[in-house]
Scaffold this motif. Structure first.
Motif, mmCIF file in Angstrom:
data_model
loop_
_atom_site.group_PDB
_atom_site.id
_atom_site.type_symbol
_atom_site.label_atom_id
_atom_site.label_comp_id
_atom_site.label_asym_id
_atom_site.label_seq_id
_atom_site.Cartn_x
_atom_site.Cartn_y
_atom_site.Cartn_z
ATOM 1 N N GLU A 45 0.835 -1.201 0.063
ATOM 2 C CA GLU A 45 -0.143 0.050 -0.141
ATOM 3 C C GLU A 45 0.818 1.363 -0.003
ATOM 4 N N ALA A 46 1.840 1.222 0.673
ATOM 5 C CA ALA A 46 2.993 2.566 0.616
ATOM 6 C C ALA A 46 3.171 3.058 -0.695
ATOM 7 N N VAL A 47 3.480 2.212 -1.509
ATOM 8 C CA VAL A 47 3.869 2.476 -2.936
ATOM 9 C C VAL A 47 2.911 3.390 -3.868
ATOM 10 N N ALA A 48 1.454 2.854 -3.703
ATOM 11 C CA ALA A 48 0.418 3.586 -4.290
ATOM 12 C C ALA A 48 0.053 4.826 -3.421
ATOM 13 N N ALA A 49 0.038 4.525 -2.321
ATOM 14 C CA ALA A 49 -0.350 5.901 -1.394
ATOM 15 C C ALA A 49 0.867 7.007 -1.608
ATOM 16 N N GLY A 50 2.034 6.454 -1.508
ATOM 17 C CA GLY A 50 2.925 7.520 -1.708
ATOM 18 C C GLY A 50 2.913 8.234 -2.959
ATOM 19 N N VAL A 51 3.122 7.546 -3.995
ATOM 20 C CA VAL A 51 3.400 8.040 -5.299
ATOM 21 C C VAL A 51 2.073 9.014 -5.793
ATOM 22 N N CYS A 52 0.939 8.442 -5.559
ATOM 23 C CA CYS A 52 -0.367 9.238 -5.729
ATOM 24 C C CYS A 52 -0.602 10.386 -4.941
ATOM 25 N N ALA A 53 -0.088 10.611 -3.708
ATOM 26 C CA ALA A 53 -0.313 11.480 -2.974
ATOM 27 C C ALA A 53 -0.120 12.931 -3.366
ATOM 28 N N PHE A 54 0.768 13.145 -4.433
ATOM 29 C CA PHE A 54 1.129 14.504 -4.925
ATOM 30 C C PHE A 54 0.807 14.589 -6.391
ATOM 31 N N LYS A 202 15.959 5.408 -9.107
ATOM 32 C CA LYS A 202 16.059 5.527 -7.536
ATOM 33 C C LYS A 202 15.428 4.204 -7.049
ATOM 34 N N THR A 203 15.958 3.838 -5.881
ATOM 35 C CA THR A 203 15.460 2.740 -5.366
ATOM 36 C C THR A 203 15.255 2.884 -3.781
ATOM 37 N N VAL A 204 13.902 2.697 -3.634
ATOM 38 C CA VAL A 204 13.778 3.225 -2.041
ATOM 39 C C VAL A 204 12.984 2.016 -1.381
ATOM 40 N N ASP A 205 12.938 2.153 -0.306
ATOM 41 C CA ASP A 205 12.056 1.221 0.584
ATOM 42 C C ASP A 205 10.711 1.421 0.472
ATOM 43 N N GLY A 206 10.218 0.586 -0.288
ATOM 44 C CA GLY A 206 8.740 0.370 -0.759
ATOM 45 C C GLY A 206 7.877 0.112 0.618
ATOM 46 N N MET A 207 8.383 -0.204 1.716
ATOM 47 C CA MET A 207 7.367 -0.468 2.810
ATOM 48 C C MET A 207 7.263 1.017 3.731
ATOM 49 N N ASP A 208 8.172 2.005 3.281
ATOM 50 C CA ASP A 208 7.969 3.118 4.095
ATOM 51 C C ASP A 208 7.218 4.193 3.251
ATOM 52 N N VAL A 209 6.004 4.755 3.471
ATOM 53 C CA VAL A 209 5.292 5.580 2.645
ATOM 54 C C VAL A 209 6.232 6.909 2.706
ATOM 55 N N LYS A 210 6.752 7.316 3.728
ATOM 56 C CA LYS A 210 7.581 8.615 3.681
ATOM 57 C C LYS A 210 8.528 8.574 2.580
ATOM 58 N N PRO A 264 3.731 -1.481 6.345
ATOM 59 C CA PRO A 264 3.662 -0.126 6.319
ATOM 60 C C PRO A 264 2.890 0.587 6.991
ATOM 61 N N ILE A 265 1.585 0.189 7.209
ATOM 62 C CA ILE A 265 0.445 0.723 8.142
ATOM 63 C C ILE A 265 0.996 1.003 9.492
ATOM 64 N N ASP A 266 1.494 -0.256 9.934
ATOM 65 C CA ASP A 266 1.851 -0.280 11.402
ATOM 66 C C ASP A 266 3.211 0.775 11.815
ATOM 67 N N ARG A 267 4.031 0.554 10.536
ATOM 68 C CA ARG A 267 5.269 1.749 10.607
ATOM 69 C C ARG A 267 4.700 2.982 10.708
ATOM 70 N N LEU A 268 3.860 3.481 9.856
ATOM 71 C CA LEU A 268 3.297 4.810 9.901
ATOM 72 C C LEU A 268 2.535 5.094 11.106
ATOM 73 N N ARG A 269 1.816 4.144 11.619
ATOM 74 C CA ARG A 269 0.994 4.528 13.051
ATOM 75 C C ARG A 269 1.699 4.643 14.126
ATOM 76 N N ARG A 270 2.861 4.035 14.035
ATOM 77 C CA ARG A 270 3.878 4.113 15.188
ATOM 78 C C ARG A 270 4.661 5.602 15.388
ATOM 79 N N GLU A 271 4.886 5.997 14.133
ATOM 80 C CA GLU A 271 5.627 7.250 13.728
ATOM 81 C C GLU A 271 4.800 8.554 14.211
ATOM 82 N N LEU A 272 3.334 8.197 13.586
ATOM 83 C CA LEU A 272 2.352 9.345 13.897
ATOM 84 C C LEU A 272 2.008 9.451 15.489
ATOM 85 N N ALA A 273 1.982 8.247 16.210
ATOM 86 C CA ALA A 273 1.941 8.337 17.592
ATOM 87 C C ALA A 273 2.911 8.838 18.225
#
Length: 325
Positions: A45-54, A202-210, A264-273
């Motif tokens: 999910e982080a790939v679609a969400a991150g790319v389409c966000a902007f 460019k290669t990025v961590d696709g499990m990190d939406v940021k 990716p969801i758990d990862r961002l949840r922890r960062e937001l909190a």
């Protein structure tokens, strides 16, 4: 780029919605209610969400397998996704496209089932966008296996020669169906293949939406300036098989669990909190709301009729002025 809390909350909600729809499509497919094959998107999910966000609403997005994630991130509603996957009226193609063949002109979203075909299509859309001169761009999502097709190399070559505004996004989930990427791709990184055409990869961590969003935002900004194309390889992982029913005898349960810990969801949840001090109650409320909306969207989709034979046939031929229908 520096992401704001509002950006992260928006992407968190998008990922929740993508996961909610995907999770509900699994039992629907097991009941044989989903048309044709179903390729789960959970984990990516982080790939679609991150790319389409902007992206802008008028930007083009091309997809292939797992379009339910890309389409929803681009702007399609949950109900529209359910309807198309279930072959019901109300979907982007009113149920005539199914899981991998639909067209959503309202969101400038297109997909096809031929591996690598989107690379050619997106290159053509980018050429049209440049000639139009309104700053639109094209984005193409494809899997690691597509990087071995002729369409991939032809598309990148033309885009590089003509400097087209197209962003190629390789969702490297590390398996071409059942074969590990290292067994069919000689390069250590798929993004390195872009360099042979003079395209910055460019290669990025696709499990990190940021990280996905930062790379995509930079690429989109460059493309809108007329300095394209661009290439992002997002290293990600699908939690379920290539398709529902896949025996998955090519990977271990331990491997799957290792990647689930990078969710990716758990990862961002922890960062937001933690980093952003978003109250746990606020995040739980958002999750509950998304789950409720998904349930309601599924219920409405199941209540919709399937397209009639007459309607399906009416979409096969297009009358041409001056000729008999």
């Amino acid at each position: 780029m520096e992401l704001k809390k509002s950006d992260l909350l928006k992407m968190f909600r998008t990922m929740l919605a993508l996961r909610a729809v995907d999770n509900r499509l699994v039992p629907l497919k097991l009941k044989d209610l989903v048309m044709d094959g179903f390729h789960p998107y959970a984990g990516e999910e982080a790939v679609a969400a991150g790319v389409c966000a902007f992206l802008r609403p008028d930007d083009y997005v091309l997809s292939t397998h797992r379009p339910q994630g890309h389409a929803q991130a681009k702007g399609a509603s949950m109900e529209a996704i359910f309807c198309e996957m279930l072959g019901r009226m109300g979907g982007p193609s009113n149920g005539l496209g199914g899981p991998m063949q639909w067209v959503d002109t309202g969101n400038n979203f297109f997909c096809g089932s031929i591996v690598g075909s989107g690379v050619s299509y997106s290159t053509g859309f980018a050429l049209a966008a440049r000639r139009e001169g309104k700053g639109r761009i094209a984005v193409c999502f494809f899997g690691d296996g597509a990087s071995n097709t002729g369409s991939f190399h032809e598309g990148l070559n033309l885009a590089a020669i003509w400097q087209l505004p197209v962003l190629y996004v390789c969702e490297n989930n590390q398996y071409g169906e059942a074969m590990p990427v290292k067994e069919f791709v000689s390069a250590s990184k798929i993004s390195a293949r872009a360099a042979s055409y003079g395209i910055k990869g460019k290669t990025v961590d696709g499990m990190d939406v940021k990280k996905v969003a930062a790379a995509a935002a930079e690429a989109v900004k460059t493309l809108r300036k007329g300095k394209g194309p661009a290439f992002i390889e997002a290293v990600t992982y699908r939690y379920r098989g290539h398709y529902l029913g896949d025996p998955e005898n090519y990977r271990t349960k331990a491997e799957i669990e290792t990647w689930r810990k990078k969710d990716p969801i758990d990862r961002l949840r922890r960062e937001l909190a933690g980093t952003w001090k978003v109250p746990a109650a606020q995040l739980k409320a958002m999750e509950a709301e998304v789950e409720k909306l998904a349930d309601e969207a599924q219920e409405r989709a199941l209540a919709r009729p399937k397209p009639t034979l007459e309607y399906a046939l009416s979409n096969v031929l297009v009358p041409v002025a001056g000729r008999d229908a």
